[in-house]
Write a protein that holds these residues in place. Structure first.
Motif, PDB file in Angstrom:
ATOM      1  N   PRO A 121       0.803  -1.231   0.000  1.00 42.97           N
ATOM      2  CA  PRO A 121       0.000   0.000   0.000  1.00 42.97           C
ATOM      3  C   PRO A 121       0.835   1.281   0.000  1.00 42.97           C
ATOM      4  O   PRO A 121       1.078   1.894   1.038  1.00 42.97           O
ATOM      5  N   SER A 122       1.230   1.693  -1.168  1.00 48.24           N
ATOM      6  CA  SER A 122       2.072   2.875  -1.318  1.00 48.24           C
ATOM      7  C   SER A 122       1.427   4.118  -0.709  1.00 48.24           C
ATOM      8  O   SER A 122       2.076   4.887   0.001  1.00 48.24           O
ATOM      9  N   CYS A 123       0.141   4.327  -1.006  1.00 44.42           N
ATOM     10  CA  CYS A 123      -0.548   5.510  -0.472  1.00 44.42           C
ATOM     11  C   CYS A 123      -0.580   5.477   1.046  1.00 44.42           C
ATOM     12  O   CYS A 123      -0.312   6.486   1.715  1.00 44.42           O
ATOM     13  N   LEU A 124      -0.904   4.330   1.597  1.00 48.02           N
ATOM     14  CA  LEU A 124      -0.991   4.161   3.042  1.00 48.02           C
ATOM     15  C   LEU A 124       0.354   4.412   3.712  1.00 48.02           C
ATOM     16  O   LEU A 124       0.444   5.080   4.744  1.00 48.02           O
ATOM     17  N   ILE A 125       1.420   3.902   3.126  1.00 42.23           N
ATOM     18  CA  ILE A 125       2.755   4.061   3.700  1.00 42.23           C
ATOM     19  C   ILE A 125       3.196   5.516   3.664  1.00 42.23           C
ATOM     20  O   ILE A 125       3.688   6.062   4.664  1.00 42.23           O
ATOM     21  N   HIS A 126       3.015   6.181   2.532  1.00 38.22           N
ATOM     22  CA  HIS A 126       3.446   7.578   2.424  1.00 38.22           C
ATOM     23  C   HIS A 126       2.543   8.512   3.235  1.00 38.22           C
ATOM     24  O   HIS A 126       3.012   9.474   3.836  1.00 38.22           O
ATOM     25  N   GLN A 127       1.256   8.225   3.245  1.00 38.85           N
ATOM     26  CA  GLN A 127       0.331   8.973   4.095  1.00 38.85           C
ATOM     27  C   GLN A 127       0.695   8.770   5.562  1.00 38.85           C
ATOM     28  O   GLN A 127       0.741   9.722   6.356  1.00 38.85           O
ATOM     29  N   GLY A 128       0.951   7.530   5.945  1.00 42.94           N
ATOM     30  CA  GLY A 128       1.326   7.233   7.315  1.00 42.94           C
ATOM     31  C   GLY A 128       2.592   7.943   7.735  1.00 42.94           C
ATOM     32  O   GLY A 128       2.734   8.371   8.881  1.00 42.94           O
ATOM     33  N   ALA A 129       3.544   8.094   6.795  1.00 42.03           N
ATOM     34  CA  ALA A 129       4.780   8.802   7.107  1.00 42.03           C
ATOM     35  C   ALA A 129       4.504  10.272   7.411  1.00 42.03           C
ATOM     36  O   ALA A 129       5.146  10.872   8.290  1.00 42.03           O
TER      37      ALA A 129
END
Length: 348
Positions: free
Chosen positions: A294-302
């Motif tokens: 989940p690229s979006c989730l990982i970058h959003q989470g960061a």
């Protein structure tokens, strides 16, 4: 995009890095992780860890914007940064360890409220990262390890269980084959920790199926031109290839073009990332399945973890775990439309 009061509140997280393949597949088939943001979920994003009261400056670097996964991550980080009062500056890794090292050294020469990095190669950016940590800048690792365990102390590491993803897609392919057949795995770079774990997942499953013959496991290095060359050679050498597992969808689709040119489209293809082009390929029957990293989730989470670090929210009990596992499901035809929609909203 979604209105801010419409976000799902379901969140899932595991603290174990050693979840069994069976457990991962249960989560994937149940779909519970689709709306997840683990411990820094959407309910927390607009609660304890919310929009920063003051503008924050963040620096991001991921593997390379030639990769669709990395390009999507950049778009997600910038979108969520704008919503949450974080100005995001980008330092492209260019899918090259030396170039990313130069970019991270430039990053380390400046002052930031927090930084987030997906390292191309483990250990390649250790020194400039340590320089930032020593300067009091919170560093968040995305997807891959920045350095071998224990060498640097990052604020948090957000990423999928790559071994479980590799196992899940391999299991799906072998189940479709009925436990018998000839397979090829095309790896990412050998010194990329995500690729290393995906290989472990593949090998752990194949060992359980004596009827599976692995023909080749060479790395494609995320390079679609290299993958095309590899697969030209494979198709010439092997008259029977029943299934192929690729460490990224970009590599899978590059190989499919070669297969199509040689009228070998009966080969079952599985990939990792579940990017929109791969989801389209699942719809159209060019790929059998992919699993969402989940690229979006990982970058959003960061972004959200960075706000927590920069504003010391963690001291009030809303702390970000040192390891946040961001799970995504295996995406077959039945799940493709929902996964595509979630990505369009920069949620998954």
């Amino acid at each position: 995009m979604l209105a801010l009061d419409k976000f799902p509140t379901e969140a899932r997280m595991t603290n174990s890095l050693n979840r069994s393949r069976r457990d991962f597949l249960i989560v994937a088939s149940g779909g519970g992780a689709v709306a997840a943001l683990s411990a820094v979920g959407h309910s927390a994003a607009f609660g304890a860890i919310g929009r920063s009261d003051k503008p924050l400056r963040a620096a991001f670097s991921n593997g390379g914007l030639q990769s669709t996964w990395c390009a999507q991550g950049k778009a997600a980080a910038e979108y969520w940064g704008k919503l949450l009062n974080v100005e995001v500056s980008w330092f492209d890794g260019q899918l090259d360890a030396a170039r990313q090292r130069a970019a991270i050294e430039a990053m380390a020469s400046q002052k930031w409220d927090f930084v987030a990095i997906q390292a191309n190669n483990v250990g390649s950016v250790t020194e400039p990262v340590q320089k930032m940590i020593n300067a009091g800048i919170p560093v968040i690792a995305m997807d891959t390890l920045i350095a071998p365990e224990g060498e640097v102390t990052v604020y948090s590491h957000l990423g999928a269980d790559n071994e479980a993803m590799g196992a899940a897609i391999t299991e799906a392919l072998i189940t479709k084959l009925g436990g018998k057949g000839k397979m090829i795995m095309t790896q990412g770079p050998l010194d990329h920790t995500g690729a290393q774990d995906r290989t472990k997942g593949f090998e752990s499953v194949v060992r359980s199926y004596p009827g599976i013959e692995v023909l080749d496991t060479q790395p494609g290095d995320w390079d679609v031109a290299k993958v095309a060359r590899l697969w030209e050679a494979y198709l010439a050498k092997y008259p029977q290839i029943d299934a192929a597992f690729f460490h990224s969808d970009d590599m899978a689709l590059a190989a499919y073009d070669v297969m199509k040119a040689h009228s070998r489209t009966s080969i079952l293809i599985g990939g990792i990332d579940a990017m929109p082009p791969a989801i389209d390929a699942v719809f159209e029957g060019r790929m059998f399945a992919t699993v969402r990293n989940p690229s979006c989730l990982i970058h959003q989470g960061a972004i959200i973890a960075g706000i927590a670090a920069a504003t010391a929210v963690s001291k009030g009990g809303g702390g970000v775990p040192g390891r946040v596992i961001t799970e995504g499901p295996v995406v077959t035809l039945e799940r493709a439309a929902g996964m595509r929609w979630l990505q369009d909203q920069f949620l998954m």
